[in-house]
Structure formats: structure tokens, C-alpha cells
Enzyme design. Structure first.
Site, PDB file in Angstrom:
ATOM      1  N   LYS A  90       0.864  -1.153   0.051  1.00 15.27           N
ATOM      2  CA  LYS A  90      -0.068   0.112  -0.533  1.00 15.27           C
ATOM      3  C   LYS A  90       1.234   1.305   0.194  1.00 15.27           C
ATOM      4  O   LYS A  90       0.427   2.292  -0.368  1.00 15.27           O
ATOM      5  CB  LYS A  90      -0.970  -0.010   1.046  1.00 15.27           C
ATOM      6  N   GLU A 112     -10.386   6.380   2.750  1.00  8.17           N
ATOM      7  CA  GLU A 112     -11.142   5.423   3.119  1.00  8.17           C
ATOM      8  C   GLU A 112      -9.913   4.767   3.982  1.00  8.17           C
ATOM      9  O   GLU A 112      -8.695   4.261   3.270  1.00  8.17           O
ATOM     10  CB  GLU A 112     -11.825   4.761   2.448  1.00  8.17           C
ATOM     11  N   SER A 379       1.445  -9.654  -0.866  1.00  4.75           N
ATOM     12  CA  SER A 379       1.401  -8.157  -0.002  1.00  4.75           C
ATOM     13  C   SER A 379       1.758  -7.778   0.580  1.00  4.75           C
ATOM     14  O   SER A 379       1.907  -6.482   0.747  1.00  4.75           O
ATOM     15  CB  SER A 379      -0.147  -7.911  -1.186  1.00  4.75           C
TER      16      SER A 379
HETATM   17  C1  LIG Z   1      -5.325  -4.065   1.570  1.00  6.61           C
HETATM   18  C2  LIG Z   1      -4.681  -5.522   1.064  1.00  6.61           C
HETATM   19  C3  LIG Z   1      -4.702  -6.362  -0.276  1.00  6.61           C
HETATM   20  C4  LIG Z   1      -6.475  -5.835  -0.869  1.00  6.61           C
HETATM   21  O1  LIG Z   1      -5.977  -4.835  -1.564  1.00  6.61           O
HETATM   22  P1  LIG Z   1      -5.725  -4.828  -3.352  1.00  6.61           P
HETATM   23  O2  LIG Z   1      -5.909  -3.805  -4.011  1.00  6.61           O
HETATM   24  O3  LIG Z   1      -7.021  -5.631  -3.824  1.00  6.61           O
HETATM   25  O4  LIG Z   1      -4.308  -4.900  -3.339  1.00  6.61           O
HETATM   26  C5  LIG Z   1      -3.925  -7.206   0.020  1.00  6.61           C
HETATM   27  N1  LIG Z   1      -3.026  -7.245   0.456  1.00  6.61           N
HETATM   28  C6  LIG Z   1      -2.931  -6.630   1.837  1.00  6.61           C
HETATM   29  C7  LIG Z   1      -1.322  -7.409   2.186  1.00  6.61           C
HETATM   30  C8  LIG Z   1      -3.192  -5.645   2.062  1.00  6.61           C
HETATM   31  O5  LIG Z   1      -3.028  -4.834   3.091  1.00  6.61           O
END
Ligand SMILES: *Cc1c(COP(=O)(O)O)cnc(C)c1O
Length: 399
Positions: A90, A112, A379
Site C-alpha cells: 500500500k 477511506e 502483498s
Molecule cells: C489492502 C490489502 C490487500 C488488498 O488490496 P488490493 O488493492 O487488492 O491489493 C491485499 N493485501 C494486503 C496485505 C493488503 O493490505
């Protein structure tokens, strides 16, 4: 919110700008500024410095040798977005948007947040760049995620509980859009995923595309060729589109997005938008959404708060329609198993969101030839999920 529409920012049939007239000036100003700065040498150098010096990029492309041996099929690499400052991908988007907002002369960011991850990342960028920050969060979520509310406040941001609707993420998005409408002069709305009205899906994708820009160069250096499969979890879809982007024209690279099936796509407790949703218009865009039989946005559920959104970004909707990417559904049970599996096998505790992609790799890697290469985007890191995972296994940790 479907007053004015035009053909800008379309991905096939999806995307667009379905917004009230009062928001039109804001998105036009943003689009013009972005079109200027995206090609500005100084802007790009500053952003690269923030990425590298502050966020810790480039993130590693790690060969998961033990997992590869254990599954006995494709060679598995992990793109380690969990190693970034604040613990997920993020930060890529918020640093980009905060810097853009600052160049535009804005002094205030609004955002948000659902679980609080995007709110914390935005509060972090605001602190770094010396901007005021207000985060809208469903009241239900403020109770469930009290620690992240504390973090945002610690970072100097205000958190406003949203009481409307189901008092969760979708209501926080609606409230942030309303607030932006009433205060465009000094405020930028730092949207958290590849969704909303044009130009957001494009802007957020471009900032997240650093993931595949790096992974492409890294895999070419390590293996001398492109991967066979690139896989990532999908909530709104920002880490996935960032992971896919620089491979879209390489037709031999299979792209797989892993949605949250929750308790199963044949139940009402799911957040698998492509697998269970229908086309609709919401939050300024045309895309696929989980809807009830009357076409109302359906309540969604997943063990993973970050994947718990009833829509998906319009570019994914298009990649699905065109068959370029495949979207599979992964249940809570499978994700929790994968969360534990990666921890045990590689010593990497993934975010429960990311564990959805790991779970699908566990399903398909064993049947792939040993000379095939798969990249999974991790992620985020899973420290935030440990208490919930323990609870899922019947252990109550008091933090
Ligand atoms: C917010 C988040 C997501 C989901 O958001 P995307 O916009 O689909 O990437 C996925 N993994 C983590 C670790 C997150 O914090």
C-alpha cells in the site's frame, strides 16, 4: 452517484466516471495534474527516492526453495512486498499520490480505510510530507481495528467513524467522496485501490506497477527468462494489477488473481466478485460487484479484512472479460492453511490476504513441470493477523 458519465478511463466496457457533477472539477484537475507529472523527470526522481530510501524498495524476489521442493512442481519465487515500510504494497500508492497532491498544492489528504491498512499508510505518507490527514473508517471497523485507529492517531491523523449503512468500508468510501466534493481546494482524496472513477484506477495501477517492473527485471536476471505464472490476491485489485502490469503484453505469462471466497462461493458469506458478482455501477465506476437479487450491493464476507470489498477494479473486470487473466476463488479455510504453511515452510508469515495466493499455488504448483516458473506476490506481512488466526484455530490470545 450516476449523474455524469463519459467514455474516459474505460477498460473495455468497464471503468468510466460515474460521479455527481460536483466532483467533476476535482477529477479533471487530478487527471490534468497526473498527466503532467507522470512524465516529469523531477517528480519521478523524487518518487524513486521515496520508494528506495523510505519504503525500502526494490523489494526482493525470493526463490522459495523449500516450498518448491515440498510441492514438487514449478519453481516458486515470492515477490516480497511484505518487506516494505508499513508492511505491505500500500505504501507504493500512497507515496505516489501524496507526492502528486503536494505538487498540486494540496495541504490535506483524506482517505477511506477498512481494516486500517490503507489508513495507516496514508497517515504515514502525510506525516512524512507534512500534510494534514483525515481518515474515514466505518464505525464497526474502528471497533474491530482499534490498534490501527491508535496508529493513525499516533501518526498525527484524525480518524472519523462513519455510521451510515453497514458502517464498514463501502460506507467509508462513500463518505470520503462526499467530503472531497465539499473541500476540493486544499484536499486530495488518496484512494486506496485500483477503483473509483477515472483517473484513480490508472493512477493507482501506475504507482503499483513498480512491483512487476522490478519482478520482470529480477526474474530475467535470475532465470534468464519470463515466468510462466504470476499470481496475486485480489481485493480491489491494486497489488494484483501492479504484479501483472508489465507482463500483460507477454501472452505466454499466465496471470492469476485470487479472490476471497470466504466460506465458499456457493454461500452468501463470500467476497469473490468475479466468481459471484454481476456488472453494475458503484463508487464512480462500472465493474463487477457482489449484488443481491434486487441489484443492491450485497454484504460481503472474508476472513481477510483487506479482501472484504464488494467490487473489483475495472481493469481486472476487463482482463477477465478478455480472458487475459484468470480469477479463482480461495476459501477462508484454504487461506488459513496457507498462512500456516508458508510460516512453517519458509519462515515467512504472510498477510492473510496474500495467503489466498499462496493457497492457490499449493493447489496448482505440484502438477506443473519442474522447469516452470511461478511468481507469487506476498502483498503484506502477517503480524497483524496472528491474533485472528489463533482465534480461528480456537486459541484466544489477549494482546
Ligand atoms: C489492502 C490489502 C490487500 C488488498 O488490496 P488490493 O488493492 O487488492 O491489493 C491485499 N493485501 C494486503 C496485505 C493488503 O493490505
Amino acid at each position: 452517484m450516476e449523474n455524469s458519465t463519459n467514455s474516459k478511463g474505460r477498460f473495455g466496457n468497464h471503468g468510466g466516471q460515474y460521479i455527481p457533477e460536483t466532483l467533476m472539477n476535482a477529477v479533471i484537475e487530478l487527471e490534468e495534474a497526473y498527466n503532467h507529472y507522470k512524465n516529469d523527470k523531477e517528480f519521478n526522481e523524487e518518487l524513486t527516492t521515496l520508494f528506495n530510501e523510505y519504503a525500502g524498495r526494490p523489494s526482493r524476489l525470493y526463490f522459495a526453495e523449500k516450498m518448491t521442493k515440498d510441492l514438487g512442481g514449478a519453481k516458486i519465487y515470492l515477490k516480497r512486498e511484505d518487506l516494505n515500510h508499513t508492511g505491505s504494497h500500500k505504501i507504493n500508492n500512497v507515496l505516489g499520490q501524496a507526492l502528486l497532491a503536494k505538487k498540486m498544492g494540496k495541504t490535506r489528504l483524506i482517505a477511506e480505510t477498512g481494516a486500517g491498512q490503507h489508513g495507516v499508510a496514508t497517515a504515514t505518507a502525510a506525516a512524512l510530507l507534512g500534510m494534514e490527514c483525515v481518515v474515514f473508517m466505518g464505525e464497526e471497523d474502528t471497533k474491530r481495528q482499534a490498534l490501527n485507529v491508535y496508529r493513525m492517531k499516533l501518526l498525527g491523523s484524525d480518524v472519523i467513524p462513519v455510521k451510515s449503512g453497514t458502517a464498514t468500508l463501502k460506507d467509508a468510501v462513500s463518505e470520503a467522496m462526499r467530503e472531497w466534493t465539499s473541500r476540493i481546494d486544499d484536499t486530495h482524496y488518496c484512494l486506496g485501490s485500483v477503483m473509483g472513477p477515472h483517473p484513480f484506477p490508472t493512477i493507482v495501477r501506475d504507482f503499483q506497477a513498480v512491483i512487476s517492473r522490478e519482478s520482470r527485471a529480477q526474474i530475467l536476471e535470475k532465470e534468464g527468462r519470463l515466468p510462466d505464472v504470476v499470481m496475486a490476491c485480489v481485493g480491489g485489485g491494486s497489488n494484483a494489477i501492479g504484479s501483472f502490469y508489465h507482463y500483460i503484453d507477454d501472452k505466454d505469462v499466465k496471470l492469476i488473481g485470487c479472490e476471497a471466497a470466504g466460506r465458499g462461493i456457493d454461500t452468501f458469506e463470500t467476497a469473490a466478485t468475479i466468481n459471484t458478482g454481476r456488472e453494475g455501477i458503484f463508487h464512480g465506476m462500472k465493474s463487477y460487484f457482489c449484488q443481491d437479487k434486487y441489484g443492491q450491493i450485497a454484504p460481503v464476507y472474508s476472513i481477510s479484512a483487506g479482501l472484504d470489498y464488494p467490487g473489483i477494479g475495472p481493469e481486472h473486470a476487463y482482463l477477465h472479460d478478455s480472458g487475459r487473466a484468470q480469477y479463482v476463488a480461495v476459501t477462508d479455510d484454504e487461506a488459513v492453511d496457507a498462512f500456516e504453511y508458508l510460516s512453517r515452510t519458509e519462515g515467512i508469515i504472510p498477510a492473510i490476504e496474500s495467503a489466498h495466493a499462496v493457497a492457490h499455488a499449493i493447489k496448482i504448483a505440484p502438477a506443473m513441470d519442474k522447469d516452470k516458473i511461478m511468481i507469487i506476490t506476498i502483498s503484506g506481512r502477517g503480524d497483524k493477523d496472528c491474533a485472528a488466526m489463533a482465534r480461528y484455530r480456537g486459541v484466544d490470545l489477549s494482546e
